[in-house]
Design a protein around this motif. Structure first.
Motif: not given
Ligand code: HEC
Length: 412
Positions: A334-335, A338-339, A345, A352-353, A355, A369-370, A373, A380-382, A385-386
């Motif tokens: 699920r993450c 993108c990460h 994606w 992103p960031r 991470v 952080m997980i 978030q 997360m996810p935004p 989506v997943t």
């Molecule tokens: C569709 C793409 C996408 C998916 C899927 C996604 N993320 Fe993210 N994630 C992002 C984006 C874009 C950002 C940057 C958000 C921002 O700058 O505010 C981010 C930022 C983060 C950060 C850093 C936040 C910070 O404040 O520094 C973490 C930790 C994170 N995601 C964890 C996860 C986890 C855990 C999952 C799965 C459960 C996940 N993400 C799924 C796109 C995604």
């Protein structure tokens, strides 16, 4: 509970830092503009360099500037120094909470240099002190009498430091430390040079002596450095939100370009406020430099060896947890689209960031952080989506809480 406090502490300190920074930069921009707008004319009182009229808040201000000082001390005098000190102190606190408190995540990159947290933190703090000492010596050396030459040498110095940081820290740690070093120089200029010189001037006035004009000239030189460094320092502070800036191969060259951009933009406003010709070319030059920075940021991440799969001792418990297999499935399913080092994606060119959540070590290191978030909030996810389910979030939460001994609730 500890995480909740930490998260709020982080936010509170950042809030204070932004507020004090606005106060400092705001007053410093104001005074530079005021200084430049002063007009010399006949009939001004003795000792007055120039005057200017301003309108604000329902009234008119008639500002006079005495150089070096008025003939006698005014009864009340407002000093501008706490804005600067408070910005530095809150900034240092923030770097401690964020980068030194989570050094394995944000400051250290084991592909760059395999540092222990205490080593990385020592390098960080010692670098700030050493950087100021070298800067101050350069300004006091014979070089300091030639402003342009001094600017050139300082430019090379800051870029060299930025490059040096990229050789020991993560990209993010390198850029924030470059920013912190510049900010330290700026604050130290205020506390070590500008204010003491003004104090000496006041003391001579009170003693009925005429103050040494060299004190004012030195303060003015440092103040101009601060003026030109303001925009680059803000860029550096914000850059940690933009991985294409901090986590790509030529990040330190981007720093160099930003230093020049900061100067060229300030030059425009300084000329404008001085009522001189408006040097529009500075915008063209800035735009070109900006495009070059964009172009450089496409170079991709620095070439390093394979990421180490070794699990750092600090997170062994998280990986050993019975829930970890389920967690790995959730995160990779699920993450990671993108990460990842190379996200799949669409529209996400870089993790992103920065991470990255691909290896067990990465997942475990990012656990707090997980947790914040995706378990304790649905950031997360935004837009989910997943489609992470409530049960998945519960698994993430349980995993983190059990392995780290975190309590879920602080107030009940
Ligand atoms: C569709 C793409 C996408 C998916 C899927 C996604 N993320 Fe993210 N994630 C992002 C984006 C874009 C950002 C940057 C958000 C921002 O700058 O505010 C981010 C930022 C983060 C950060 C850093 C936040 C910070 O404040 O520094 C973490 C930790 C994170 N995601 C964890 C996860 C986890 C855990 C999952 C799965 C459960 C996940 N993400 C799924 C796109 C995604």
């Amino acid at each position: 509970m500890f995480d909740l406090l930490w998260e709020w502490l982080n936010f509170a300190v950042r809030w204070v830092h932004v507020i004090t920074g606005i106060a400092w930069i705001g007053s410093s921009f104001y005074f530079v503009a005021l200084d430049l707008s002063l007009k010399k004319r006949e009939g001004l009182p003795a000792g007055v360099y120039g005057d200017t009229w301003q309108v604000h808040g329902g009234g008119f201000y008639h500002m006079l500037k005495y150089t070096v000082a008025p003939a006698s001390m005014p009864d009340e005098l407002t000093w501008f120094k706490w804005e600067s000190y408070a910005t530095w102190v809150s900034g240092f606190f923030l770097i401690c909470v964020l980068y030194y408190g989570s050094s394995e995540l944000f400051l250290i990159n084991r592909e760059v240099a395999d540092l222990a947290p205490w080593q990385a933190i020592s390098i960080g703090i010692a670098g700030l002190a050493a950087g100021w000492i070298v800067y101050d010596l350069l300004c006091r050396s014979p070089l300091g009498r030639n402003d342009l030459l001094l600017y050139a040498v300082l430019f090379v110095f800051v870029v060299a430091i930025a490059w040096g940081y990229t050789q020991v820290f993560s990209g993010r740690g390198a850029l924030i430390h470059t920013g912190a070093l510049i900010a330290t120089i700026m604050s130290a200029n205020v506390i070590m040079v500008i204010i003491p010189n003004q104090k000496k001037t006041v003391a001579s006035l009170l003693a009925g002596e005429s103050p040494d004009p060299a004190l004012g000239a030195q303060a003015k030189q440092r103040s101009m450095h601060n003026n030109y460094l303001t925009l680059p320092v803000l860029f550096m502070m914000l850059s940690n939100h933009y991985p294409l800036v901090f986590a790509t191969r030529y990040n330190w060259i981007i720093v160099a370009l930003v230093l020049v951009m900061g100067v060229s933009i300030r030059h425009f406003f300084n000329s404008l406020h001085a009522g001189k010709d408006k040097p529009w070319w500075t915008w063209a030059a800035t735009a070109v430099l900006f495009l070059v920075a964009m172009w450089l940021s496409q170079a991709g991440p620095p070439e390093r060896g394979e990421p180490s799969a070794a699990i750092p001792a600090s997170v062994e418990k998280l990986v050993a947890s019975a829930d970890f297999d389920a967690v790995r499935d959730i995160v990779t399913g699920r993450c990671s689209m993108c990460h990842a080092a190379e996200p799949v994606w669409e529209g996400i060119p870089h993790a992103p960031r920065d991470v990255k959540l691909e290896t067990d070590a990465e997942i475990a290191l990012h656990a707090p952080m997980i947790y914040a978030q995706a378990a304790r909030s649905n950031a997360m996810p935004p837009g989910n989506v997943t489609e992470v389910s409530a049960a998945d979030r519960e698994t993430l939460a349980r995993w983190y809480e059990q392995a780290t001994g975190q309590k879920r609730h602080f107030f009940w």
